[in-house]
Structures are given as C-alpha cells and as structure tokens.
Design a protein around this motif. Structure first.
Motif, PDB file in Angstrom:
ATOM      1  N   GLU A 297      25.661  38.521  30.909  1.00  0.00           N
ATOM      2  CA  GLU A 297      26.305  37.471  31.694  1.00  0.00           C
ATOM      3  C   GLU A 297      27.496  36.922  30.918  1.00  0.00           C
ATOM      4  OE1 GLU A 297      25.209  33.085  33.545  1.00  0.00           O
ATOM      5  OE2 GLU A 297      23.593  34.541  33.208  1.00  0.00           O
ATOM      6  N   LEU A 298      28.662  36.899  31.564  1.00  0.00           N
ATOM      7  CA  LEU A 298      29.892  36.454  30.939  1.00  0.00           C
ATOM      8  C   LEU A 298      30.319  35.110  31.520  1.00  0.00           C
ATOM      9  CD1 LEU A 298      31.908  39.810  31.251  1.00  0.00           C
ATOM     10  CD2 LEU A 298      30.222  39.195  29.511  1.00  0.00           C
ATOM     11  N   PHE A 299      31.026  34.320  30.722  1.00  0.00           N
ATOM     12  CA  PHE A 299      31.590  33.082  31.260  1.00  0.00           C
ATOM     13  C   PHE A 299      33.028  33.308  31.715  1.00  0.00           C
ATOM     14  CE2 PHE A 299      33.409  28.825  31.288  1.00  0.00           C
ATOM     15  CZ  PHE A 299      32.407  28.116  31.936  1.00  0.00           C
ATOM     16  N   PHE A 300      33.736  34.199  31.023  1.00  0.00           N
ATOM     17  CA  PHE A 300      35.090  34.577  31.433  1.00  0.00           C
ATOM     18  C   PHE A 300      35.249  36.071  31.212  1.00  0.00           C
ATOM     19  CE2 PHE A 300      35.159  32.277  27.346  1.00  0.00           C
ATOM     20  CZ  PHE A 300      35.396  33.327  26.483  1.00  0.00           C
ATOM     21  N   ALA A 301      36.221  36.657  31.905  1.00  0.00           N
ATOM     22  CA  ALA A 301      36.381  38.112  31.872  1.00  0.00           C
ATOM     23  C   ALA A 301      37.841  38.459  32.143  1.00  0.00           C
ATOM     24  CB  ALA A 301      35.485  38.751  32.932  1.00  0.00           C
ATOM     25  N   PRO A 302      38.263  39.654  31.756  1.00  0.00           N
ATOM     26  CA  PRO A 302      39.633  40.078  32.082  1.00  0.00           C
ATOM     27  C   PRO A 302      39.764  40.411  33.564  1.00  0.00           C
ATOM     28  CG  PRO A 302      38.445  41.861  31.014  1.00  0.00           C
ATOM     29  CD  PRO A 302      37.541  40.660  30.966  1.00  0.00           C
ATOM     30  N   TYR A 303      41.010  40.461  34.032  1.00  0.00           N
ATOM     31  CA  TYR A 303      41.238  40.922  35.400  1.00  0.00           C
ATOM     32  C   TYR A 303      40.698  42.332  35.585  1.00  0.00           C
ATOM     33  CZ  TYR A 303      44.722  37.227  36.441  1.00  0.00           C
ATOM     34  OH  TYR A 303      45.367  36.041  36.676  1.00  0.00           O
ATOM     35  N   SER A 304      41.084  43.198  34.654  1.00  0.00           N
ATOM     36  CA  SER A 304      40.793  44.614  34.848  1.00  0.00           C
ATOM     37  C   SER A 304      39.293  44.877  34.891  1.00  0.00           C
ATOM     38  CB  SER A 304      41.418  45.450  33.727  1.00  0.00           C
ATOM     39  OG  SER A 304      41.261  46.817  34.019  1.00  0.00           O
TER      40      SER A 304
ATOM     41  N   ASP B  90      43.830  35.258  33.424  1.00  0.00           N
ATOM     42  CA  ASP B  90      42.551  35.845  33.851  1.00  0.00           C
ATOM     43  C   ASP B  90      41.373  35.048  33.279  1.00  0.00           C
ATOM     44  OD1 ASP B  90      43.121  36.648  31.238  1.00  0.00           O
ATOM     45  OD2 ASP B  90      42.713  38.777  31.586  1.00  0.00           O
ATOM     46  N   THR B  91      41.505  34.623  32.019  1.00  0.00           N
ATOM     47  CA  THR B  91      40.462  33.787  31.423  1.00  0.00           C
ATOM     48  C   THR B  91      40.302  32.482  32.192  1.00  0.00           C
ATOM     49  OG1 THR B  91      40.933  34.702  29.232  1.00  0.00           O
ATOM     50  CG2 THR B  91      39.740  32.621  29.304  1.00  0.00           C
ATOM     51  N   ARG B  92      41.413  31.899  32.591  1.00  0.00           N
ATOM     52  CA  ARG B  92      41.371  30.631  33.329  1.00  0.00           C
ATOM     53  C   ARG B  92      40.702  30.820  34.689  1.00  0.00           C
ATOM     54  NH1 ARG B  92      43.845  25.809  32.723  1.00  0.00           N
ATOM     55  NH2 ARG B  92      44.051  24.506  34.578  1.00  0.00           N
ATOM     56  N   LEU B  93      41.122  31.849  35.429  1.00  0.00           N
ATOM     57  CA  LEU B  93      40.567  32.075  36.765  1.00  0.00           C
ATOM     58  C   LEU B  93      39.066  32.336  36.711  1.00  0.00           C
ATOM     59  CD1 LEU B  93      41.249  32.507  39.834  1.00  0.00           C
ATOM     60  CD2 LEU B  93      41.299  34.949  39.295  1.00  0.00           C
ATOM     61  N   THR B  94      38.628  33.194  35.786  1.00  0.00           N
ATOM     62  CA  THR B  94      37.209  33.536  35.729  1.00  0.00           C
ATOM     63  C   THR B  94      36.375  32.387  35.163  1.00  0.00           C
ATOM     64  OG1 THR B  94      37.658  34.746  33.657  1.00  0.00           O
ATOM     65  CG2 THR B  94      37.535  36.036  35.686  1.00  0.00           C
ATOM     66  N   SER B  95      36.947  31.584  34.262  1.00  0.00           N
ATOM     67  CA  SER B  95      36.241  30.381  33.806  1.00  0.00           C
ATOM     68  C   SER B  95      36.041  29.413  34.967  1.00  0.00           C
ATOM     69  CB  SER B  95      37.018  29.691  32.683  1.00  0.00           C
ATOM     70  OG  SER B  95      37.072  30.485  31.521  1.00  0.00           O
ATOM     71  N   GLN B  96      37.065  29.258  35.793  1.00  0.00           N
ATOM     72  CA  GLN B  96      36.941  28.387  36.960  1.00  0.00           C
ATOM     73  C   GLN B  96      35.877  28.900  37.926  1.00  0.00           C
ATOM     74  OE1 GLN B  96      41.167  28.559  37.912  1.00  0.00           O
ATOM     75  NE2 GLN B  96      41.402  26.380  37.461  1.00  0.00           N
TER      76      GLN B  96
END
Length: 348
Positions: A186-193, A218-224
């Motif tokens: 389980e990740l909290f943030f991830a790359p776009y790709s 990408d970090t910001r979007l996935t953290s959100q």
C-alpha cells in the motif's frame, strides 16, 4: 470476471523532444490490452518531429483512437499530464491508465491484472482502489516486496518536510502496518507512470497542480487521492518495463541510486542540478501545503533538512560548498511558493 472490460480503458502518454524509439515500443505494446482499449490521449509536449506522420507510419493501432494534444513548447510534466488527465476524463471509458513514453506493459502483467477482482480489492482494503504498476527497474524501495508490512501512510507523512521527519529516526516502528497480502504493497503516493485509476475517483481531488512545471505534481495528486480515502496498491506481479534509466540512477549499475539531496549537493556539474532543484523545491511546497499539521515538529524538520545534509556530505565531497546555496534557494522557493519554470541560466 476481468478487471478491465471491453472498451473501458483510456491510456495517457506524454512525450517530448525526439523520443520516437521509445514511444514506438510503448504505443505498440498497448495492443496487448486487446478490446479493453478504447482510446489513447497522446500529449505532444514540444516534440521535434511530425507526430501525426509518425503515428501513421510506425504505430500499428487505429488512428481514430488517438486524441492528440499539441503543445508547441514543453509545458513540463504538470502541464502535459495535467491537460492530458482533463482530456481523458472527458472521454468514454471508466479507467485511466497513465504511462511514460518509455514504458511498456508485458503481457504477463496484463494477464495478472485481468485475474484481479476490483470488488475483492475494495472489500479487502475497505476503500476505493487505484493500482500503481510496480516498476522494478526504477523503484527506489528495493525491499518493497521483501517485507510483509508498509509504513508510508497518513501518520508517516504528517509534518514531514521533503519526506523527512526526525520522528522517523526514533519511532519508525509505530508506523508499521502489516499487509493483507505480502505481495500487495500500500502506497501513500505514487508516480504517474503505471497509475491505473477509475476516472470517477479523480473527481475527489483538484486538477493537477500546474505551477510546479516539473516534478512533484504526481506526488501531490496521489497524496491528495490518499487523503481523500483512495488506497493505492502496488502488486509485485503487475509491473511495467522501463526502456530508459531515470536521472537519479547510476548509468553503469541500475541498482545504484542516489536520493535527490545527495545528487543536488555532490554534483560536479552545476548544470545537472536543475532536476534535483525542481524535485526539492516542489517537495518542500507539498510538505508545507499538504502534510504540515502543526508547527513544532514541522519546523524542527525544516531546520534539520537545511543543516544536516551539509555536514553529512561536506566531508566526503568538495562540491557541497559550491552547490549548497542552490540547495538553500530550492528550500526557500518551495517554502514561500515561488514556483513555475526556473531560469536554467541560474545553473550555468
């Protein structure tokens, strides 16, 4: 029941400069998705050739499924992916799959994906799900699937600054969460790709933050997404293959990687520190605007981020003295929100 159904997938790829040798392989590999593939959003981010002619001559996919976004100038990752995601959300297909222009998805990964049950994942994790395809050649966590727990979660990132906190040094075990399945991280943030997500879930968060220009969006979007209750799962047997190494990797040994702070402070060539500059600046901004929950620990972490690396790397590398002022500027710009495209003459 297949994870992806017929005509249910939109793929987004952003390309720039002249990367035809990679893009050709990446696009042609999408045939492996079969009838699941509905459309492809391809963003031309200032490429140096006729993209439409290239598609006609080199790509064995119907031209009608392509939706092109033509940017005469490179708008960076935030502009390219930001516009691409908004276009993808407007198209038919429930799922969005994002790839870099040098990534391919092996048939084995697609077969393994199709064997998953979205409902079972949502039941196991009691949440809405996004999948981040594992990138074994680029992943900066080499032990990810050699342990049965995760630790980067909402509590872990609280009051971090560029992913650093003094709390991690003394209380790391308090963040450990045993996995439901050791092969599902389980990740909290991830790359776009490699990000596969239902388009409906993207309505939970703001559009891509374009002020960054490059890195960190990408970090910001996935953290959100994580803060909004979406669980991002990485599965060992669902992976992509990278055709090119990243800037933070040693060019002779792919397993040798450096963090952006080390690259920033120890680089011999000043012109090579613009990537770590963007990375650190935008990380600091994300930290202040997303993860800061209280002043005391946050500002201790900020002070340590400013001071400790100088003493760690200076005894080992004389370049630290030359690069440290740029390091401080990146932190300052991120903290005060001075974002956008940097003047690369600064590093000449």
């Amino acid at each position: 029941m297949n994870y992806l159904k017929k005509n249910n997938l939109t793929v987004l790829i952003v390309t720039y400069s002249d990367r035809r040798k990679y893009l050709k392989e990446s696009l042609n590999s999408l045939k492996l998705f079969g009838n699941c593939l509905k459309n492809i959003v391809l963003v031309q981010n200032g490429v140096d050739y006729d993209l439409l002619s290239f598609l006609k001559k080199e790509i064995s996919l119907p031209l009608k499924i392509f939706h092109l976004i033509i940017n005469k100038e490179n708008t960076g990752s935030s502009g390219g992916f930001g516009n691409g995601i908004e276009e993808a959300k407007s198209l038919n297909g429930d799922f969005l799959f994002i790839l870099d222009d040098d990534n391919i998805v092996p048939k084995q990964s697609i077969d393994n994906l199709q064997e998953l049950s979205l409902k079972s994942l949502e039941r196991d994790y009691d949440s809405r799900i996004a999948i981040s395809f594992y990138r074994p050649q680029h992943d900066q966590d080499p032990l990810k699937f050699k342990r049965n727990f995760d630790f980067i979660n909402k509590s872990y990132v609280k009051n971090t600054i560029a992913n650093f906190s003094i709390s991690h040094k003394f209380f790391k075990e308090r963040y450990f969460q045993k996995r439901i399945d050791p092969k599902k991280a389980e990740l909290f943030f991830a790359p776009y790709s490699g990000l596969l997500i239902e388009k409906e879930l993207l309505k939970l968060v703001p559009p891509v933050f374009k002020d960054f220009y490059l890195y960190g969006d990408d970090t910001r979007l996935t953290s959100q997404l994580s803060y909004a209750g979406v669980k991002i799962i990485s599965i060992e047997c669902i992976f992509t293959k990278d055709l090119e190494q990243s800037w933070y990797q040693n060019k002779t040994k792919i397993e040798q990687q450096k963090n952006s702070i080390e690259l920033f402070l120890t680089s011999e060539n000043r012109q090579k520190i613009w990537r770590p500059f963007y990375n650190l600046r935008n990380d600091v901004y994300n930290s202040k605007t997303l993860h800061k929950k209280g002043n005391f620990i946050f500002y201790i972490n900020l002070f340590l981020l400013i001071s400790i690396p100088f003493f760690i790397y200076l005894p080992k590398n004389k370049n630290v003295l030359k690069n440290y002022r740029y390091y401080l500027k990146a932190i300052k710009d991120g903290y005060f929100g001075k974002l956008g495209r940097i003047n690369e003459k600064l590093f000449k």
